[in-house]
Design an enzyme around this catalytic site. Structure first.
Site, PDB file in Angstrom:
ATOM      1  CG  HIS A   1      17.478  55.723 -27.755  1.00 34.02           C
ATOM      2  ND1 HIS A   1      18.005  54.925 -26.768  1.00 34.02           N
ATOM      3  CD2 HIS A   1      16.246  55.219 -28.011  1.00 34.02           C
ATOM      4  CE1 HIS A   1      17.130  53.982 -26.449  1.00 34.02           C
ATOM      5  NE2 HIS A   1      16.058  54.141 -27.207  1.00 34.02           N
TER       6      HIS A   1
ATOM      7  CG  HIS B   1       8.657  50.798 -25.311  1.00 29.20           C
ATOM      8  ND1 HIS B   1       9.182  52.031 -25.018  1.00 29.20           N
ATOM      9  CD2 HIS B   1       9.339  50.366 -26.389  1.00 29.20           C
ATOM     10  CE1 HIS B   1      10.147  52.318 -25.876  1.00 29.20           C
ATOM     11  NE2 HIS B   1      10.260  51.329 -26.737  1.00 29.20           N
TER      12      HIS B   1
ATOM     13  CD  GLU C   1      12.132  48.811 -25.112  1.00 32.03           C
ATOM     14  OE1 GLU C   1      12.763  48.080 -25.881  1.00 32.03           O
ATOM     15  OE2 GLU C   1      12.423  50.002 -24.940  1.00 32.03           O
ATOM     16  CD  GLU C   2      13.688  53.118 -24.702  1.00 34.74           C
ATOM     17  OE1 GLU C   2      14.805  52.580 -24.762  1.00 34.74           O
ATOM     18  OE2 GLU C   2      13.030  53.428 -25.710  1.00 34.74           O
TER      19      GLU C   2
ATOM     20  CG  ASP D   1      10.235  49.379 -29.943  1.00 36.05           C
ATOM     21  OD1 ASP D   1      10.360  50.595 -30.233  1.00 36.05           O
ATOM     22  OD2 ASP D   1      10.592  48.910 -28.853  1.00 36.05           O
TER      23      ASP D   1
ATOM     24  CG  ASP E   1      12.406  53.946 -28.889  1.00 37.22           C
ATOM     25  OD1 ASP E   1      11.571  53.073 -28.627  1.00 37.22           O
ATOM     26  OD2 ASP E   1      13.601  53.895 -28.527  1.00 37.22           O
TER      27      ASP E   1
HETATM   28 CO    CO Z   1      14.322  52.803 -27.229  1.00 39.86          CO
HETATM   29 ZN    ZN Z   2      11.681  51.208 -28.303  1.00 41.29          ZN
END
Ligand code: CO
Ligand code: ZN
Length: 327
Positions: A302, A62, A193-194, A216, A163
């Site tokens: 994150h 992503h 995606e998030e 990922d 990420d």
């Molecule tokens: Co993420």
């Molecule tokens: Zn991710």
């Protein structure tokens, strides 16, 4: 790969606003693929066709990243915000954020907040240096991403949005190195995606693959007082067995393990208790798509300073190339 990883991680692209990051990726894949197209929801697809009678394989990373979205502006020009994706209050304090129009904001905590109690997003605000609602350079509905420069320190790479720009880098490099293959491979750089996994889910419907593999990041259990997890930085890419939304298809898991062994790449098995990837959505498309995931171990997922190991990234490329060239 450092140069491309830096460019990818430093580019703006919160969920739903992937235009800039898509342009950066498009410029990389255009000369490498037989066809490049964009889905109605904005995912970029680079196709490597083959004359062989292999399978149609979808691989996805992503391109969106977490961020914050302005929900209210007060009369003094301070902003309240909602998270885009998994945004945790304690990772936000004193962070800088960057809006699409170039405005920088500082995330601060209300002074009355009780230091002994856990913070909520509602106790935080963004200061963009405005003095009133009228001179505030951003509006309700504008989105910002966390900003931090990319740093390479020995084998460790530190950046925001590892990420999943690191997954995007792995796919680009895999496409570059992939020689002849009997398979038709669709490289998907997915949107959103998030938040909803909608980009990869809908791309999977269009492509109708035989199998799907996400690339990922995953968490690690190798930091002080971390919850036990058998994944460490620098011990190789991780083959997903299960996360909180999916169980990887055993045949896809076996394909990735066999590819790692054939390529001589050390690997780990991943059981992630919290979080998921595009693979969770891809496996439910149409009649079901056997799906799995190759993960890059990543500390502090994150947060604005995510750390990966360069050897794990290189290992992931080698595993993907090996898996995709198999009959
Ligand atoms: Co993420
Ligand atoms: Zn991710």
């Amino acid at each position: 790969m450092r140069e491309i990883i830096q460019r990818l991680t430093e580019t703006y692209g919160p969920s739903g606003l992937e235009e800039r990051i898509r342009a950066v990726i498009r410029a990389e894949v255009e000369g490498l693929a037989d066809e490049v197209w964009v889905t109605p929801l904005g995912s970029l697809v680079a196709v490597r066709r083959s004359g062989g009678d292999g399978r149609r394989i979808l691989v996805a990373a992503h391109m969106d990243e977490i961020g914050v979205m302005v929900s209210h502006i007060d009369e003094k020009g301070f902003l309240r915000f909602a998270g885009i994706g998994g945004v945790f209050p304690r990772n936000c304090v004193a962070a800088r954020v960057l809006f699409e129009n170039g405005t920088t904001g500082v995330i601060a905590v209300e002074q009355k907040a009780d230091p002994d109690k856990p913070l909520t997003l509602q106790q935080l605000y963004i200061d963009v240096g405005a003095t009133s609602r009228e001179d505030c350079p951003v509006r309700v509905g504008d989105a910002a991403v966390f900003v931090r420069p990319f740093v390479a320190q020995g084998r460790r790479l530190i950046a925001k949005a590892m990420d999943d720009r690191i997954g995007c880098a792995v796919l680009i490099e895999t496409l570059r190195r992939l020689g002849a293959t009997p398979n038709e491979v669709h490289f998907v750089f997915s949107t959103q995606e998030e938040v909803t996994l909608a980009g990869a889910q809908t791309a999977t419907y269009s492509i109708d693959p035989d199998i799907a593999i996400a690339v990922d990041v995953t968490g690690t259990g190798d930091t002080p007082e971390s919850r036990p997890m058998a994944v460490e930085l620098g011990k190789g890419p991780a083959v997903k067995v299960q996360d909180s939304w999916m169980i990887a298809h055993p045949r896809v898991r076996e394909l990735l393990v066999a590819a790692a062994e054939a390529a001589g790449v050390p690997y780990q098995m991943e059981v992630l208790e919290r979080g998921t990837t595009d693979a969770a959505a891809m496996q439910t498309v149409r009649a079901g798509v056997p799906s799995g995931c190759l993960s890059i171990p990543c500390r502090y997922v994150h947060t604005p300073s995510e750390i990966v190991d360069e050897e794990d990234v290189e290992g992931a490329v080698r595993v993907m190339v090996e898996a995709l060239k198999k009959a």
